[in-house]
Every structure is written in structure tokens, then in C-alpha cells.
Design a protein around this motif. Sequence first.
Motif, PDB file in Angstrom:
ATOM      1  N   PHE A  48       0.829  -1.189   0.000  1.00  0.00           N
ATOM      2  CA  PHE A  48       0.000   0.000   0.000  1.00  0.00           C
ATOM      3  C   PHE A  48       0.869   1.248   0.000  1.00  0.00           C
ATOM      4  CE2 PHE A  48      -0.020   1.218   4.588  1.00  0.00           C
ATOM      5  CZ  PHE A  48       0.518   0.068   5.145  1.00  0.00           C
ATOM      6  N   SER A  49       0.224   2.360  -0.308  1.00  0.00           N
ATOM      7  CA  SER A  49       0.935   3.635  -0.429  1.00  0.00           C
ATOM      8  C   SER A  49       0.098   4.710   0.234  1.00  0.00           C
ATOM      9  CB  SER A  49       1.152   3.968  -1.899  1.00  0.00           C
ATOM     10  OG  SER A  49       1.595   5.307  -2.053  1.00  0.00           O
ATOM     11  N   TYR A  50       0.720   5.571   1.046  1.00  0.00           N
ATOM     12  CA  TYR A  50      -0.006   6.626   1.731  1.00  0.00           C
ATOM     13  C   TYR A  50       0.331   8.010   1.185  1.00  0.00           C
ATOM     14  CZ  TYR A  50       4.380   6.549   4.337  1.00  0.00           C
ATOM     15  OH  TYR A  50       5.704   6.540   4.674  1.00  0.00           O
ATOM     16  N   ASP A  51       1.175   8.044   0.166  1.00  0.00           N
ATOM     17  CA  ASP A  51       1.521   9.322  -0.450  1.00  0.00           C
ATOM     18  C   ASP A  51       2.316   9.039  -1.719  1.00  0.00           C
ATOM     19  OD1 ASP A  51       2.807  12.469   0.992  1.00  0.00           O
ATOM     20  OD2 ASP A  51       1.791  12.033  -0.899  1.00  0.00           O
ATOM     21  N   LYS A  55       5.679   3.950  -0.090  1.00  0.00           N
ATOM     22  CA  LYS A  55       5.073   2.623  -0.171  1.00  0.00           C
ATOM     23  C   LYS A  55       5.397   1.865   1.107  1.00  0.00           C
ATOM     24  CE  LYS A  55       9.077   0.759  -2.627  1.00  0.00           C
ATOM     25  NZ  LYS A  55       9.579   0.213  -3.909  1.00  0.00           N
ATOM     26  N   GLU A  56       4.486   0.945   1.427  1.00  0.00           N
ATOM     27  CA  GLU A  56       4.671   0.082   2.580  1.00  0.00           C
ATOM     28  C   GLU A  56       4.357  -1.351   2.167  1.00  0.00           C
ATOM     29  OE1 GLU A  56       5.787   2.748   5.655  1.00  0.00           O
ATOM     30  OE2 GLU A  56       5.464   0.580   5.821  1.00  0.00           O
ATOM     31  N   LYS A  57       5.151  -2.305   2.658  1.00  0.00           N
ATOM     32  CA  LYS A  57       4.848  -3.702   2.389  1.00  0.00           C
ATOM     33  C   LYS A  57       3.616  -4.131   3.163  1.00  0.00           C
ATOM     34  CE  LYS A  57       9.621  -5.108   1.491  1.00  0.00           C
ATOM     35  NZ  LYS A  57      10.761  -5.961   1.934  1.00  0.00           N
ATOM     36  N   SER A  65       6.450  -5.616  -6.822  1.00  0.00           N
ATOM     37  CA  SER A  65       6.897  -4.265  -6.485  1.00  0.00           C
ATOM     38  C   SER A  65       5.800  -3.297  -6.912  1.00  0.00           C
ATOM     39  CB  SER A  65       8.227  -3.926  -7.170  1.00  0.00           C
ATOM     40  OG  SER A  65       8.073  -3.942  -8.585  1.00  0.00           O
ATOM     41  N   VAL A  66       5.906  -2.055  -6.452  1.00  0.00           N
ATOM     42  CA  VAL A  66       4.884  -1.063  -6.778  1.00  0.00           C
ATOM     43  C   VAL A  66       5.543   0.254  -7.140  1.00  0.00           C
ATOM     44  CG1 VAL A  66       3.004  -2.044  -5.386  1.00  0.00           C
ATOM     45  CG2 VAL A  66       4.650  -0.446  -4.337  1.00  0.00           C
ATOM     46  N   ILE A  77       3.710  -4.309 -10.029  1.00  0.00           N
ATOM     47  CA  ILE A  77       4.614  -4.914 -11.008  1.00  0.00           C
ATOM     48  C   ILE A  77       5.014  -6.314 -10.551  1.00  0.00           C
ATOM     49  CG2 ILE A  77       6.827  -4.650 -12.199  1.00  0.00           C
ATOM     50  CD1 ILE A  77       6.365  -1.541 -11.074  1.00  0.00           C
ATOM     51  N   LEU A  78       4.855  -7.249 -11.458  1.00  0.00           N
ATOM     52  CA  LEU A  78       5.371  -8.595 -11.237  1.00  0.00           C
ATOM     53  C   LEU A  78       6.626  -8.704 -12.087  1.00  0.00           C
ATOM     54  CD1 LEU A  78       2.193  -8.647 -10.772  1.00  0.00           C
ATOM     55  CD2 LEU A  78       2.349 -11.107 -11.234  1.00  0.00           C
TER      56      LEU A  78
END
Lengths: 111, 113
Positions: A48-51, A55-57, A65-66, A77-78
Amino acid sequence: DVKVTQSSRYLVKRTGEKVFLECVQDMDHENMFWYRQDPGLGLRLIYFSYDVKMKEKGDIPEGYSVSREKKERFSLILESASTNQTSMYLCASSFQWNEQFFGPGTRLTVL
Amino acid sequence: TQLLEQSPQFLSIQEGENLTVYCNSSSVFSSLQWYRQEPGEGPVLLVTVVTGGEVKKLKRLTFQFGDARKDSSLHITAAQPGDTGLYLCAGGDRGSTLGRLYFGRGTQLTVWP
């Protein structure tokens, strides 16, 4: 009408391919999430991402990955797709701890 | 680690029957949300409960948050085929701006006409 859109409803890829799943929200939400959903296992949080650029796992980040370069867009992304990554992928967004709005999902099959 | 346990996992009933779905945890949550998901779509929020002991009604659906804010239930009166779907509970921390939710595995409800 608020919306979370995902780039594809169905996707078929081969083992080893690099796969990009795109998610766009039009609600100016800070938080965005990627989940995978498998029968009997429920929704599992990948990242997830808060900004922007943050990113946070989540619980199952391995193999993923993101990227979040813009507030409205969050990409999953795979790097090298494997058959055990065949699943339904759901993107969501939210404002703080409030309701999460989900996209329709991408059903990914890796052959 | 599965923080929220939902039961039953599957429920198959006839139209007009009543049912209750449970969501239990050993952790305290400051908010509890219920979502419904239909085939081929993402989950959609039904309700959020935030106060221990709170009861919310949404037409034929009644949601309750336990006094200790560790458990919740969803009761449906006179179920209809349109209620068919996957019901998910999710716990959150209102003190966090990160907005992460912890989802249960869901209850698959089928209502037969």
C-alpha cells in the motif's frame, strides 16, 4: 460518481514475463492498496501507499513491487511472473481510515 | 496472521430465512467495516461501526459491534436472492492515517428462490 479503474479485467501472461497492473482513482485519496484474492484465503494485502512515492509492504510482498509517481495512479509490477501468482488482483483507495473504494479487479492467469 | 475470523465460511439458505454472520478477533479495532462483493466486482462498503456496543440497521441488515470492539455480527432478516454475495468484515485503526484494513476471509452467502 467516484471511481477506481484498473487497466484490464482479464490478463494472460507467460511464466517469466514482466507484468504491469495499473490502477487509477479520481477521488484525490492519499491511500492506495493492492490486494490479491484467492478462494478460501480472502483478501491479502500486497503493498500500500499513503503518499506519492511512498510505499509500505503488506502481508505478501514477495515477488511484487509497486510504483506511485502520481497521486491518482498506483501500479503493481510482477518482475518475473510465476504460476503461483495466478489470482484476482484488486486495487483500492481511501481517505485516511475511511471506506476503501475498490476497482473491479484484474483476473491474471500465468501459464 | 489472520486477525479476523469469519464464520460460517459458506451459508446456503432459502428465500425468507434469517441468518447471522460472525466476525471475531483477539485484537481490538477502533472501527469495523462490512463489505459485500458480487461475482466479478470489487467489494462495496455496507456499513462502518466505531463504538463498542453500536447497532446499525440498513433495511433488513442489522450490524452490531461488540462491547469490547473485538467482534461484530451481521444479521439479515428475510433473506432475498439479491442478498447473495461474499460478505467481508474488515477492522481498522482510526488512530492511523495510513488507512490499512485487516480483512476476514469472508462468508459466501447463497439465497435460493
